[in-house]
Structures are given as C-alpha cells and as structure tokens.
Enzyme design. Sequence first.
Site, PDB file in Angstrom:
ATOM      1  N   GLY A 132       0.827  -1.210   0.000  1.00  0.00           N
ATOM      2  CA  GLY A 132       0.000   0.000   0.000  1.00  0.00           C
ATOM      3  C   GLY A 132       0.852   1.246   0.000  1.00  0.00           C
ATOM      4  N   GLY A 175      -0.488   4.350   0.181  1.00  0.00           N
ATOM      5  CA  GLY A 175      -1.377   5.430   0.597  1.00  0.00           C
ATOM      6  C   GLY A 175      -0.630   6.291   1.611  1.00  0.00           C
ATOM      7  N   PHE A 176      -1.384   6.899   2.519  1.00  0.00           N
ATOM      8  CA  PHE A 176      -0.740   7.810   3.470  1.00  0.00           C
ATOM      9  C   PHE A 176       0.284   7.099   4.351  1.00  0.00           C
ATOM     10  CE2 PHE A 176      -4.343  10.458   2.343  1.00  0.00           C
ATOM     11  CZ  PHE A 176      -3.735  11.698   2.242  1.00  0.00           C
ATOM     12  N   GLY A 177      -0.085   5.897   4.837  1.00  0.00           N
ATOM     13  CA  GLY A 177       0.831   5.174   5.726  1.00  0.00           C
ATOM     14  C   GLY A 177       2.027   4.615   4.983  1.00  0.00           C
ATOM     15  N   GLU A 193     -19.249  16.671   2.947  1.00  0.00           N
ATOM     16  CA  GLU A 193     -18.496  17.305   1.863  1.00  0.00           C
ATOM     17  C   GLU A 193     -19.147  17.031   0.508  1.00  0.00           C
ATOM     18  OE1 GLU A 193     -14.165  17.298   4.134  1.00  0.00           O
ATOM     19  OE2 GLU A 193     -14.520  15.807   2.594  1.00  0.00           O
ATOM     20  N   ASP A 226      -5.541   2.713   8.261  1.00  0.00           N
ATOM     21  CA  ASP A 226      -6.962   2.349   8.377  1.00  0.00           C
ATOM     22  C   ASP A 226      -7.197   0.864   8.591  1.00  0.00           C
ATOM     23  OD1 ASP A 226      -7.535   4.972   7.942  1.00  0.00           O
ATOM     24  OD2 ASP A 226      -8.704   4.685   6.113  1.00  0.00           O
ATOM     25  N   ALA A 271      -5.716  10.315   7.990  1.00  0.00           N
ATOM     26  CA  ALA A 271      -4.398  10.368   7.346  1.00  0.00           C
ATOM     27  C   ALA A 271      -3.248  10.693   8.328  1.00  0.00           C
ATOM     28  CB  ALA A 271      -4.437  11.368   6.198  1.00  0.00           C
TER      29      ALA A 271
END
Length: 426
Positions: free
Chosen positions: A13, A15-17, A172, A301, A317
């Site tokens: 992954g 992503g952010f991590g 949002e 997550d 995040a």
Amino acid sequence: MNKINNKRVVIIGAGFGGLELAKSLNKKKIDVTLIDRNNHHLFQPLLYQVASSALSPADIAAPIRSIFRYSPNIKIIMNEAVSIDTYTQTVRLNEGSVSYDYLVLAPGSRHSYFGNNQWEKFAPGLKEITDALKIRENLIESFERAEMSASRHDKQKNLTFVIVGGGPTGVEMAGAIAEIARRTLLPDYPLIAENEIKVILVDASSQLLGAYPDALSDYTKSALENMGVEVRLNTRVSDISENVVTTNNGTIEAANVIWAAGNEASPLIKCLDTQMDKIGRAIVDKYMNIPGNENVFVIGDSAFCTDEDGKEVPGIAPAAMQQAKFVADVILHGKSKHFKYRDKGMMATIGKAKAVSVIGKFHSKGLIAWLIWSFIHIFFLIDFRNRLFVMSEWIWFYLSNNSGARLIVNGKRKSKENLSKSKVEC
Ligand SMILES: Cc1cc2nc3c(=O)[nH]c(=O)nc-3n(C[C@H](O)[C@H](O)[C@H](O)COP(=O)(O)OP(=O)(O)OC[C@H]3O[C@@H](n4cnc5c(N)ncnc54)[C@H](O)[C@@H]3O)c2cc1C
C-alpha cells in the site's frame, strides 16, 4: 551500499501510511519493496472534489515511481497482493511473489455496506479515482437525461441526489453537489429550474458529524440547509435498489445515490490469521505488530490501535503517517516505547467559505475554518505541481463558479473496488 546484509522490508500500500514509511526508509541501508495495485498515490481527502467535477484526477494523485525516482533502495511494484504466508515470509501477488524480513501492511480500508454488498451497484462509495469518476459521470449524465426528459417524474428522479451518511465525506459530498449542481451546471441546462434540483443527505443518527462538538454539528446542518440541501436525520436506510432508496421514513426516488456511511478494513488483513475488530482491522500491539509476529506490522486504516493512554487512534491520514514514522523507527533502531498519537485536530468542509474545525481547544466555523482547511489541504498535497494546480483551480472556481472537469469520457465505467469482485483470496 552493501546489499548482502540489508534487511528486506516489504510495504503493501502506497497510501498515506505506506508512502510515509517508504519515505522514512529512503536512502537507509534497507531494501524496500513498495507494492500498490495502482501506479499512483492518491490524496483521498480531495476525492470528493473530483467526484463533484471541481478538480481533475491528476490534481490529487502522483505517480509512485516519480516520488521515489531518486531512491535506489526503494523498488516499486504495481500489482495486487492477494495472500500472505507469515510462516514462509512471502507475499503472493497477482503475478509472482515477494519475500520479506519485515512486512508492513498499509492497504487501508474500503466502503462497507454492512452486509448488503448488492447495494454497491446502485450506490457507489468514494475511495478510488475510478469511484470519483463514476459518481461525476452519473451526476452529469443525470443532468443530460433530465434536460431531455419528456416526463416530469423522470426529470425529478434524475435531478434528485441522495447521499447516505452524515460524516465528513457525506457532508463534503452533499455540499459540493449542491454547489456544483446549482452554480456550475444549472446555467448550462436551460430546461432545468433550480427548484427541481434536490440534494438529500440522510443519516441514521440525530446529528451530522457525530465526532464534532454539538455547536459545530448544528452549524453544519444549517449551513447545508442554507445551500439547499435537505438534511434527514434519524433516517435509517433499509434497502437500495435501482433508483430507489428505502428508509424508515419513506422511500426516495433518485437516479444518483452515493454511499458514505461505513468503512471496513482491506480484506487482505484476513490473510494474517490474527485477531480483528468488528470492521476487520487487525488488533495490533503497542509497536503496531500483530501479536506473535514481531516482523509483521499493520498501520493506518487497517489497524485497530490504542495509544499510550488507551485511547483508540482514529482512522485518518495523520494517524497513518505517524504510525508509519513510528514503525520506521522500530525497524531501524529496534523497539523502544509505546506508539503515541499526537492529535492534530479534525476538520470538514461544507462549501465555499464554509467549514468546521477543531484544533485542540480552538473550535472554528465558517470562513476561518475554511481558510485553515484550504491551507492544510494544499500544504499536504504530494507535490508542487498538484499544489499549484489545485490552488489555481480553487481560485478560478471561487471567482467564477465554473469548473473545467466536466467531461464525460466513459459512461459505462466500472468501479475497480467492486466488492463482489475483489481478487484477494483470504
Ligand atoms: C473520500 C475520503 C475523504 C477523506 N477525508 C479525510 C480528511 O479530510 N482528513 C483525513 O485525515 N483523512 C481523510 N480520509 C481518510 C484517510 O484518507 C485515510 O485515513 C488514509 O488514507 C489511511 O491511510 P492508509 O495508508 O491506511 O490507507 P490508504 O491511504 O487508503 O492507502 C491504501 C493503499 O493500499 C493500496 N492497496 C490496498 N489493497 C491492496 C492490495 N491488496 N495490494 C496492493 N495494494 C493495495 C491502495 O491502492 C492504496 O494506495 C478520507 C478518506 C476518504 C475515502
């Protein structure tokens, strides 16, 4: 660099991590393999702006290979991890496999329909660029169909937008659809009247933004209502079929239904054969390890984690990034202290010049919160090009109410994250 004794760290992954972890191990005496099924890192907090046509996909994504262009110890693999064998220390991919000394899982989460995966077809969630494009195309196609519609009933159905879930993503989305529909699209469709556009936000609880203080939740509700969004609280969805949402407060006919009501961890976590919480996150120890496996970590997550004070770390995040830095430290320097989460606050945007934010004891709403939100989101975008583009798009949209990302390129697009078609084999 002596490659022979280097530890092999595999990260699933980007992503952010995962991205933050790879950055923390950049140029260290470690062989890192970063695996992602996509070729890009995605800035999910602005995904709803792609879904509502305010931004283009390239504004909020960056190719992973470019990010690590000058990082000789980081190898990128674009492929899907489908199973994990912790005994042989191997990750099997769609094509091939990779061995590790340390494995860090950061595959994030995906939307959950609480056991009703059949709803996905009629109410897409928002997680990947393909999801955002699908929602965007549905939105624009509905306007096209409404403009051509001979029947009043069909026209109303096409102009009704239902968003399920009153958390930050739902709020949002509802605000953005109300703005785009009324300010950007409406002038281009002479046969549609403003009062025919219905944006309905439903939530089962008695408040929007449940994690926020009451005053900010109330402000959010009235700000949305002033923008023409109908907020239906205490409304639980019991079924979704083609163009129909059934709730405990009646049915709604709508051609556009968007799911923003729940999340569950990546199915890859099941491969670890470890204890999970009710939404499938691995329950990790104070070092982000799964119990009994000192060389396997789960972050972001996909992890259920408590910090030093026993408080649950939220699935956002900044938490994923802090966990990534912590795990890098454990891998490089060995175990020391408990993971400590530094709460930097939370914020949600509602619409143009309207947002809410909680930063420590400082609570704000309206323009001030929106300026804080805008500044932070621009600051954390991955590269300079994206920052520049997003800033200029926002300024243009703010001044003109016009957005450029309104092309329909593939009306039959299918979501990559189709829950029933995941290839993960656990
Ligand atoms: C619409 C939306 C809005 C959000 N807004 C905010 C916000 O305003 N503020 C905030 O702090 N947080 C926000 N979040 C939450 C935030 O994006 C997540 O908490 C964060 O992305 C978690 O980071 P992660 O590294 O765990 O997972 P992710 O960032 O989701 O990354 C997971 C990565 O793993 C890859 N992957 C998954 N499975 C596999 C596999 N089997 N093989 C290979 N690769 C795989 C995915 O392609 C992805 O790149 C939002 C999320 C969404 C969806």
